[in-house]
Design a protein around this motif. Structure first.
Motif, PDB file in Angstrom:
ATOM      1  N   GLY A 162       0.808  -1.207   0.000  1.00 15.60           N
ATOM      2  CA  GLY A 162       0.000   0.000   0.000  1.00 15.60           C
ATOM      3  C   GLY A 162       0.843   1.259   0.000  1.00 15.60           C
ATOM      4  N   GLN A 163       0.169   2.376   0.154  1.00 12.26           N
ATOM      5  CA  GLN A 163       0.834   3.670   0.114  1.00 12.26           C
ATOM      6  C   GLN A 163       1.784   3.816   1.296  1.00 12.26           C
ATOM      7  OE1 GLN A 163      -1.900   6.908  -0.186  1.00 12.26           O
ATOM      8  NE2 GLN A 163      -0.303   8.443  -0.389  1.00 12.26           N
ATOM      9  N   SER A 164       2.937   4.396   1.054  1.00 13.52           N
ATOM     10  CA  SER A 164       3.929   4.607   2.100  1.00 13.52           C
ATOM     11  C   SER A 164       3.487   5.725   3.030  1.00 13.52           C
ATOM     12  CB  SER A 164       5.282   4.988   1.495  1.00 13.52           C
ATOM     13  OG  SER A 164       5.727   3.969   0.647  1.00 13.52           O
ATOM     14  N   PRO A 165       3.659   5.513   4.343  1.00  9.05           N
ATOM     15  CA  PRO A 165       3.369   6.617   5.267  1.00  9.05           C
ATOM     16  C   PRO A 165       4.356   7.762   5.045  1.00  9.05           C
ATOM     17  CG  PRO A 165       3.643   4.528   6.436  1.00  9.05           C
ATOM     18  CD  PRO A 165       4.046   4.299   5.021  1.00  9.05           C
ATOM     19  N   LYS A 166       3.936   8.966   5.310  1.00  5.30           N
ATOM     20  CA  LYS A 166       4.794  10.131   5.065  1.00  5.30           C
ATOM     21  C   LYS A 166       6.057  10.100   5.913  1.00  5.30           C
ATOM     22  CE  LYS A 166       1.209  13.115   3.386  1.00  5.30           C
ATOM     23  NZ  LYS A 166      -0.010  13.716   3.734  1.00  5.30           N
ATOM     24  N   SER A 167       5.972   9.547   7.109  1.00  3.88           N
ATOM     25  CA  SER A 167       7.124   9.555   8.017  1.00  3.88           C
ATOM     26  C   SER A 167       8.008   8.313   7.868  1.00  3.88           C
ATOM     27  CB  SER A 167       6.638   9.648   9.463  1.00  3.88           C
ATOM     28  OG  SER A 167       5.872   8.496   9.776  1.00  3.88           O
ATOM     29  N   VAL A 210      10.054   5.110   5.417  1.00  2.00           N
ATOM     30  CA  VAL A 210      10.779   4.847   4.183  1.00  2.00           C
ATOM     31  C   VAL A 210      10.189   3.637   3.464  1.00  2.00           C
ATOM     32  CG1 VAL A 210      13.166   5.197   3.438  1.00  2.00           C
ATOM     33  CG2 VAL A 210      12.675   4.860   5.841  1.00  2.00           C
ATOM     34  N   ARG A 211       9.138   3.104   3.989  1.00  2.00           N
ATOM     35  CA  ARG A 211       8.544   1.902   3.423  1.00  2.00           C
ATOM     36  C   ARG A 211       7.977   2.204   2.038  1.00  2.00           C
ATOM     37  NH1 ARG A 211      10.210  -0.381   7.660  1.00  2.00           N
ATOM     38  NH2 ARG A 211       9.161  -0.434   9.650  1.00  2.00           N
ATOM     39  N   LYS A 212       8.173   1.247   1.130  1.00  2.00           N
ATOM     40  CA  LYS A 212       7.687   1.392  -0.240  1.00  2.00           C
ATOM     41  C   LYS A 212       6.786   0.206  -0.569  1.00  2.00           C
ATOM     42  CE  LYS A 212      10.765   4.669  -1.729  1.00  2.00           C
ATOM     43  NZ  LYS A 212      10.397   5.862  -1.054  1.00  2.00           N
ATOM     44  N   HIS A 213       5.795   0.457  -1.392  1.00  2.00           N
ATOM     45  CA  HIS A 213       4.843  -0.565  -1.813  1.00  2.00           C
ATOM     46  C   HIS A 213       5.572  -1.779  -2.408  1.00  2.00           C
ATOM     47  CE1 HIS A 213       1.191  -2.338  -3.311  1.00  2.00           C
ATOM     48  NE2 HIS A 213       1.585  -2.217  -4.570  1.00  2.00           N
ATOM     49  N   ALA A 255      13.005  -5.893  10.425  1.00  2.00           N
ATOM     50  CA  ALA A 255      12.277  -5.496  11.629  1.00  2.00           C
ATOM     51  C   ALA A 255      12.820  -4.164  12.131  1.00  2.00           C
ATOM     52  CB  ALA A 255      12.442  -6.561  12.709  1.00  2.00           C
ATOM     53  N   CYS A 256      11.955  -3.355  12.699  1.00  2.00           N
ATOM     54  CA  CYS A 256      12.411  -2.055  13.213  1.00  2.00           C
ATOM     55  C   CYS A 256      13.378  -2.279  14.373  1.00  2.00           C
ATOM     56  CB  CYS A 256      11.234  -1.190  13.630  1.00  2.00           C
ATOM     57  SG  CYS A 256      10.337  -1.785  15.061  1.00  2.00           S
ATOM     58  N   GLN A 257      14.327  -1.392  14.483  1.00  2.00           N
ATOM     59  CA  GLN A 257      15.394  -1.514  15.478  1.00  2.00           C
ATOM     60  C   GLN A 257      14.913  -1.195  16.894  1.00  2.00           C
ATOM     61  OE1 GLN A 257      18.743  -2.550  14.585  1.00  2.00           O
ATOM     62  NE2 GLN A 257      17.432  -3.158  12.897  1.00  2.00           N
ATOM     63  N   SER A 258      14.037  -0.220  17.038  1.00  2.00           N
ATOM     64  CA  SER A 258      13.686   0.252  18.381  1.00  2.00           C
ATOM     65  C   SER A 258      12.601  -0.575  19.059  1.00  2.00           C
ATOM     66  CB  SER A 258      13.240   1.709  18.326  1.00  2.00           C
ATOM     67  OG  SER A 258      12.089   1.842  17.518  1.00  2.00           O
ATOM     68  N   LYS A 259      11.664  -1.134  18.294  1.00  2.00           N
ATOM     69  CA  LYS A 259      10.553  -1.854  18.912  1.00  2.00           C
ATOM     70  C   LYS A 259      10.665  -3.369  18.746  1.00  2.00           C
ATOM     71  CE  LYS A 259       7.499   2.016  18.015  1.00  2.00           C
ATOM     72  NZ  LYS A 259       6.307   2.477  17.326  1.00  2.00           N
ATOM     73  N   CYS A 260      10.753  -3.832  17.509  1.00  2.00           N
ATOM     74  CA  CYS A 260      10.711  -5.274  17.249  1.00  2.00           C
ATOM     75  C   CYS A 260      12.029  -5.990  17.540  1.00  2.00           C
ATOM     76  CB  CYS A 260      10.305  -5.534  15.801  1.00  2.00           C
ATOM     77  SG  CYS A 260       8.598  -5.087  15.480  1.00  2.00           S
TER      78      CYS A 260
END
Length: 146
Positions: A72-77, A79-82, A88-93
């Protein structure tokens, strides 16, 4: 009243940290509070990877691979792309998955290796208008794509 609300909110948050837990392969349950020393970032554990892995461990399934991709569409904040895979994210996962995957042998993260290290490019021809370069396959043409 504000002080009481702050206190109650903190107590509720602590209860959530203590009750939201994840299993590892040895069925050892660890709460989000324990994983993050009682200071998890907002939304810790809400991603799909820890939840799916927890479900697999609960059901005695043995995952052989896991990957996440964005649809889907990338969130503005972000770097994810369709239709692109991402780690995995570094800070949470990452801290949660470190607990969940503890003791499981895994391949090295290919994103942490530089396959072009120690190799050189060869300039075949160069003038004021054109450069012809022999680039080994291990050199990336586009940053971050392997």
């Amino acid at each position: 009243m504000k002080e009481l609300r702050k206190q109650k909110s903190g107590e509720l948050q602590q209860q959530l940290f203590d009750s939201y837990s994840f299993l590892n392969q040895d069925k050892k349950l660890k709460s989000v509070g324990q994983i993050f020393d009682n200071n998890p970032p907002a939304g810790a554990g809400e991603c799909a990877a820890p939840k799916l892995l927890h479900f697999a461990i609960q059901k005695d399934l043995k995952p052989i691979a896991m990957a996440e991709f964005w649809w889907g569409q990338s969130p503005k904040s972000e770097v994810r792309k369709h239709m692109q895979f991402y780690p995995a994210c570094q800070s949470k996962c990452k801290p949660i998955l470190a607990h969940m995957l503890e003791g499981i042998p895994m391949d090295d993260n290919p994103f942490l290796e530089n396959p072009a290290e120690g190799k050189n490019i060869e300039i075949v021809f160069e003038d004021n208008y054109l450069a012809v370069i022999h680039k080994p396959a291990e050199f990336l043409s586009v940053p971050g794509k392997m």
